[in-house]
Design a protein around this motif. Sequence first.
Motif, PDB file in Angstrom:
ATOM      1  N   TYR A   1       0.842  -1.205   0.000  1.00 17.88           N
ATOM      2  CA  TYR A   1       0.000   0.000   0.000  1.00 17.88           C
ATOM      3  C   TYR A   1       0.882   1.263   0.000  1.00 17.88           C
ATOM      4  O   TYR A   1       0.666   2.183  -0.791  1.00 17.88           O
ATOM      5  N   LEU A   2       1.895   1.267   0.864  1.00 20.13           N
ATOM      6  CA  LEU A   2       2.776   2.449   0.934  1.00 20.13           C
ATOM      7  C   LEU A   2       3.405   2.729  -0.429  1.00 20.13           C
ATOM      8  O   LEU A   2       3.482   3.877  -0.874  1.00 20.13           O
ATOM      9  N   ARG A   3       3.834   1.662  -1.101  1.00 19.36           N
ATOM     10  CA  ARG A   3       4.499   1.820  -2.402  1.00 19.36           C
ATOM     11  C   ARG A   3       3.540   2.274  -3.493  1.00 19.36           C
ATOM     12  O   ARG A   3       3.966   2.810  -4.508  1.00 19.36           O
ATOM     13  N   SER A   4       2.230   2.039  -3.278  1.00 22.54           N
ATOM     14  CA  SER A   4       1.269   2.430  -4.311  1.00 22.54           C
ATOM     15  C   SER A   4       0.920   3.927  -4.230  1.00 22.54           C
ATOM     16  O   SER A   4       0.278   4.473  -5.115  1.00 22.54           O
ATOM     17  N   LEU A   5       1.370   4.585  -3.164  1.00 26.32           N
ATOM     18  CA  LEU A   5       0.977   5.987  -2.966  1.00 26.32           C
ATOM     19  C   LEU A   5       1.801   6.939  -3.826  1.00 26.32           C
ATOM     20  O   LEU A   5       2.953   6.665  -4.157  1.00 26.32           O
TER      21      LEU A   5
ATOM     22  N   GLN B   1       4.525  18.097 -11.733  1.00 28.67           N
ATOM     23  CA  GLN B   1       5.720  17.524 -12.395  1.00 28.67           C
ATOM     24  C   GLN B   1       6.339  16.382 -11.583  1.00 28.67           C
ATOM     25  O   GLN B   1       7.166  15.634 -12.100  1.00 28.67           O
ATOM     26  N   PHE B   2       5.949  16.262 -10.322  1.00 29.57           N
ATOM     27  CA  PHE B   2       6.501  15.193  -9.470  1.00 29.57           C
ATOM     28  C   PHE B   2       5.517  14.027  -9.287  1.00 29.57           C
ATOM     29  O   PHE B   2       5.750  13.137  -8.473  1.00 29.57           O
ATOM     30  N   ALA B   3       4.439  14.036 -10.047  1.00 31.61           N
ATOM     31  CA  ALA B   3       3.437  12.965  -9.922  1.00 31.61           C
ATOM     32  C   ALA B   3       4.106  11.616 -10.143  1.00 31.61           C
ATOM     33  O   ALA B   3       4.963  11.471 -11.022  1.00 31.61           O
ATOM     34  N   GLY B   4       3.730  10.645  -9.324  1.00 30.12           N
ATOM     35  CA  GLY B   4       4.246   9.287  -9.516  1.00 30.12           C
ATOM     36  C   GLY B   4       5.490   8.976  -8.696  1.00 30.12           C
ATOM     37  O   GLY B   4       5.930   7.830  -8.665  1.00 30.12           O
ATOM     38  N   GLU B   5       6.049   9.972  -8.007  1.00 33.45           N
ATOM     39  CA  GLU B   5       7.172   9.669  -7.091  1.00 33.45           C
ATOM     40  C   GLU B   5       6.624   8.767  -5.984  1.00 33.45           C
ATOM     41  O   GLU B   5       5.545   9.039  -5.449  1.00 33.45           O
ATOM     42  N   SER B   6       7.385   7.701  -5.654  1.00 32.06           N
ATOM     43  CA  SER B   6       6.849   6.856  -4.583  1.00 32.06           C
ATOM     44  C   SER B   6       7.696   6.986  -3.317  1.00 32.06           C
ATOM     45  O   SER B   6       8.788   7.577  -3.341  1.00 32.06           O
ATOM     46  N   ILE B   7       7.187   6.437  -2.244  1.00 36.10           N
ATOM     47  CA  ILE B   7       7.942   6.423  -0.978  1.00 36.10           C
ATOM     48  C   ILE B   7       9.119   5.463  -1.186  1.00 36.10           C
ATOM     49  O   ILE B   7       8.915   4.291  -1.485  1.00 36.10           O
ATOM     50  N   PRO B   8      10.366   5.935  -1.047  1.00 38.21           N
ATOM     51  CA  PRO B   8      11.509   5.042  -1.279  1.00 38.21           C
ATOM     52  C   PRO B   8      11.676   4.032  -0.140  1.00 38.21           C
ATOM     53  O   PRO B   8      11.205   4.246   0.977  1.00 38.21           O
ATOM     54  N   THR B   9      12.344   2.932  -0.450  1.00 39.34           N
ATOM     55  CA  THR B   9      12.731   2.028   0.629  1.00 39.34           C
ATOM     56  C   THR B   9      14.127   2.456   1.110  1.00 39.34           C
ATOM     57  O   THR B   9      14.903   3.067   0.367  1.00 39.34           O
ATOM     58  N   PHE B  10      14.440   2.069   2.347  1.00 30.06           N
ATOM     59  CA  PHE B  10      15.749   2.395   2.914  1.00 30.06           C
ATOM     60  C   PHE B  10      16.862   1.759   2.068  1.00 30.06           C
ATOM     61  O   PHE B  10      17.860   2.409   1.730  1.00 30.06           O
TER      62      PHE B  10
END
Length: 276
Positions: A104-108, A117-126
Amino acid sequence: MDKKLLIGAGVALSLLFSPISQAFAAEPTTGERKQVDNIAHRGATGYAPENTIAGFDLAVDMKADYIEIDVQRSKDGELVVIHDTTVDRTTDGTGKVGDLTFDYLRSLDAGSWKGEQFAGESIPTFEEILDRYHGKVGILIELKAPELYPGMEKQVADALKARNLDNPQNEKIIIQSFNFESMKKMDQLLPKVPIGVLTSNRADTTAEALQEFSAYADWFNPSYGIVTEELVNQVHSHGMQIGSWTVRSQEAADFLFEMKVDAIITDYPDYVDPRN
Ligand code: G3P
Ligand code: CA
């Protein structure tokens, strides 16, 4: 040569090679600024969404010395990079990071709130951040609210060890937190990696407190509202370096240069180093 001149030349020569002159030589001369580490706070946050690849890449382009990242953990145990303990402010989702699955987090979408212009950036993993940036730029790793994620210190240590980033030659890794107990643990787990303590509390600036921190920390990182030249000197006298945050104006950067801190943690890397 006249005797006075000879003596003068002798004194000048001995001073040139003395520890005193070397100590002075380390200080910048009038008009010069001390060399400081330029740390991009959650990436180049002034210009791109915080804690995203877009923001970290931009920080590298802007020649930051370090990127600062905030690490938390998903419900199913993945380490992710996000500042708030909920996803509400910086994504199109809702809920607490620790209650949400990794999928779910990665789908945000973690970029649109800052600009289309930043649409689609996802939450990075460590681990993604370690793999993408180690060796390219320093990484200041903040364990954000580690009290919510029992055992995260070992997980962070294991990820660093797996990449041989727990060794002194890889010195551009620093781990910091507002949670001092967590940093004591981190120091035990990774004794060769520099540790930082974060605070905006004046009570943490007493000689006793600094002495206690210096038993496990290499960096004392206060908010700039509590920084004074005296504090900088005290931190140095306890054998630690000092990095301060969060710069969001040129005046704040200039103030910290004047205080002679060792690192400036900034949303605008160009306020610290105007090369870009
Ligand atoms: O690196 C210092 C700074 O990140 C601490 O505050 O709230 O931005 O994580 P915060
Ligand atoms: Ca942070």
